[in-house]
Design a protein around this motif. Sequence first.
Motif, PDB file in Angstrom:
ATOM      1  N   MET A  59       0.830  -1.207   0.000  1.00 26.86           N
ATOM      2  CA  MET A  59       0.000   0.000   0.000  1.00 26.86           C
ATOM      3  C   MET A  59       0.870   1.264   0.000  1.00 26.86           C
ATOM      4  SD  MET A  59      -3.181   1.094   2.454  1.00 26.86           S
ATOM      5  CE  MET A  59      -4.309   2.407   1.950  1.00 26.86           C
ATOM      6  N   VAL A  77      -6.263  12.854  -0.169  1.00 27.49           N
ATOM      7  CA  VAL A  77      -7.345  13.165   0.762  1.00 27.49           C
ATOM      8  C   VAL A  77      -7.939  11.881   1.341  1.00 27.49           C
ATOM      9  CG1 VAL A  77      -9.648  14.195   0.925  1.00 27.49           C
ATOM     10  CG2 VAL A  77      -7.900  15.269  -0.496  1.00 27.49           C
ATOM     11  N   ASP A  78      -7.987  10.835   0.504  1.00 26.65           N
ATOM     12  CA  ASP A  78      -8.567   9.549   0.915  1.00 26.65           C
ATOM     13  C   ASP A  78      -7.849   8.455   0.142  1.00 26.65           C
ATOM     14  OD1 ASP A  78     -10.593   7.278   1.154  1.00 26.65           O
ATOM     15  OD2 ASP A  78     -11.685   8.875   2.192  1.00 26.65           O
ATOM     16  N   PHE A  79      -7.588   7.329   0.801  1.00 20.83           N
ATOM     17  CA  PHE A  79      -6.764   6.292   0.172  1.00 20.83           C
ATOM     18  C   PHE A  79      -7.204   4.950   0.753  1.00 20.83           C
ATOM     19  CE2 PHE A  79      -2.041   4.767  -0.187  1.00 20.83           C
ATOM     20  CZ  PHE A  79      -2.335   4.083  -1.348  1.00 20.83           C
ATOM     21  N   SER A  80      -7.648   4.035  -0.114  1.00 18.65           N
ATOM     22  CA  SER A  80      -8.119   2.749   0.405  1.00 18.65           C
ATOM     23  C   SER A  80      -7.759   1.603  -0.528  1.00 18.65           C
ATOM     24  CB  SER A  80      -9.632   2.792   0.635  1.00 18.65           C
ATOM     25  OG  SER A  80     -10.303   3.175  -0.543  1.00 18.65           O
TER      26      SER A  80
ATOM     27  N   PRO B  57       1.766   9.054   2.917  1.00 16.91           N
ATOM     28  CA  PRO B  57       0.351   8.778   3.234  1.00 16.91           C
ATOM     29  C   PRO B  57       0.091   7.586   4.165  1.00 16.91           C
ATOM     30  CG  PRO B  57       0.619   9.207   0.880  1.00 16.91           C
ATOM     31  CD  PRO B  57       1.992   9.217   1.460  1.00 16.91           C
ATOM     32  N   ARG B  90      -7.949   1.680   4.961  1.00 16.74           N
ATOM     33  CA  ARG B  90      -8.354   2.992   4.418  1.00 16.74           C
ATOM     34  C   ARG B  90      -7.866   4.119   5.322  1.00 16.74           C
ATOM     35  NH1 ARG B  90     -14.200   5.873   4.572  1.00 16.74           N
ATOM     36  NH2 ARG B  90     -13.488   7.803   3.613  1.00 16.74           N
ATOM     37  N   PHE B  91      -7.485   5.216   4.694  1.00 11.41           N
ATOM     38  CA  PHE B  91      -7.110   6.437   5.409  1.00 11.41           C
ATOM     39  C   PHE B  91      -7.950   7.592   4.854  1.00 11.41           C
ATOM     40  CE2 PHE B  91      -3.313   3.805   5.097  1.00 11.41           C
ATOM     41  CZ  PHE B  91      -2.773   3.826   6.367  1.00 11.41           C
ATOM     42  N   ALA B  92      -8.492   8.417   5.752  1.00 11.38           N
ATOM     43  CA  ALA B  92      -9.147   9.665   5.325  1.00 11.38           C
ATOM     44  C   ALA B  92      -8.433  10.801   6.054  1.00 11.38           C
ATOM     45  CB  ALA B  92     -10.632   9.647   5.666  1.00 11.38           C
ATOM     46  N   TYR B  93      -7.812  11.697   5.267  1.00 13.58           N
ATOM     47  CA  TYR B  93      -6.899  12.688   5.836  1.00 13.58           C
ATOM     48  C   TYR B  93      -7.542  14.061   5.987  1.00 13.58           C
ATOM     49  CZ  TYR B  93      -3.666   9.189   3.959  1.00 13.58           C
ATOM     50  OH  TYR B  93      -3.035   8.008   3.653  1.00 13.58           O
ATOM     51  N   GLN B  94      -7.309  14.682   7.149  1.00  8.77           N
ATOM     52  CA  GLN B  94      -7.577  16.116   7.293  1.00  8.77           C
ATOM     53  C   GLN B  94      -6.363  16.894   6.806  1.00  8.77           C
ATOM     54  OE1 GLN B  94     -10.563  17.211   8.560  1.00  8.77           O
ATOM     55  NE2 GLN B  94     -11.172  15.065   8.702  1.00  8.77           N
ATOM     56  N   PRO B  96      -1.650  16.093   6.253  1.00 11.49           N
ATOM     57  CA  PRO B  96      -0.574  15.124   6.471  1.00 11.49           C
ATOM     58  C   PRO B  96      -0.083  15.163   7.924  1.00 11.49           C
ATOM     59  CG  PRO B  96      -0.051  16.642   4.650  1.00 11.49           C
ATOM     60  CD  PRO B  96      -1.247  17.179   5.351  1.00 11.49           C
TER      61      PRO B  96
END
Lengths: 139, 148
Positions: A59, A77-80, B57, B90-94, B96
């Motif tokens: 990943m 902003v979003d990563f999956s 990320p 899954r990551f949802a970022y405000q 870094p």
Amino acid sequence: MDAGKAEREELPTQTYRVTRADLVRYAGASGDFNVIHWSERLATKVGLPNVIAHGMLTMALAGRAVTTWAGAPDAVVDFSVRFSRPVPVPDDDEGTEVEFRGVAKGETEDGLTQIDITATCHGEKVLSQARAIVRRQRA
Amino acid sequence: MPLDKSFIGRTYPPTAPYQVGREKIREFAKAIGATDPLYLDPEAARAAGYTDVIAPPTFPVIISMAASRQIVDDPALGVDYSRVVHGDQRFAYQRPVVAGDELVCVNSVEEILSRGGHDFLTTRTDVSTSAGEPVVSVWSKLVVRGEG
């Protein structure tokens, strides 16, 4: 990526090599010391073909591809992803290669672009439902 | 035995603060072959508007995976970690993660499913600064393989 483009855009394929040394380095950096990522004896004992790469390393490499495509390390902003198949890493100098292809799917009004990612190793998909949302960069 | 579904929605107490180090970020970036100056060079990061180097990320997984052991190791839930396979992430970022951040995690059990003899446990980790600024939310779906 060209900002403001509405159509699908194929992004340049990124290929990264993964060797046993990379797995050791990633284990240390991430703190994930699961034996299946460094001991062939124990990996094969639980039915794996060989030592396998950390899913989170795959990943992370996908993340490298995404930030390369986006042109900025802070655009995500979003990563999956879903881990669909292990990445076996042989104990030699070549290791293995993971190839990342990306398709950007236009841009929303708030300047966000979805990138669908395909990750393969020896032609087999190692990630499924892999996608990232990236923010348009300030010009 | 399938995992107890009454754990769905359970939230755990905030974890002890994690101090994000510049050298840890550099070590992680190097380990994944990432060479962007914003990961490595504080001057470059400052020129881009950050107070110090920023993290790649997937860096937050270092913090969230350790933190979510609160759930995985909860004896009352009883996950057999030797049978766990990582399913989804899954990551949802405000924003870094930045070197110097002091980060606190709040873990919760988002979903438990049982299918085909396996359990699927989705953990959610909300990562924020100790001052309360949200930074990133992290979801991990773990597959607990059934016996036999």
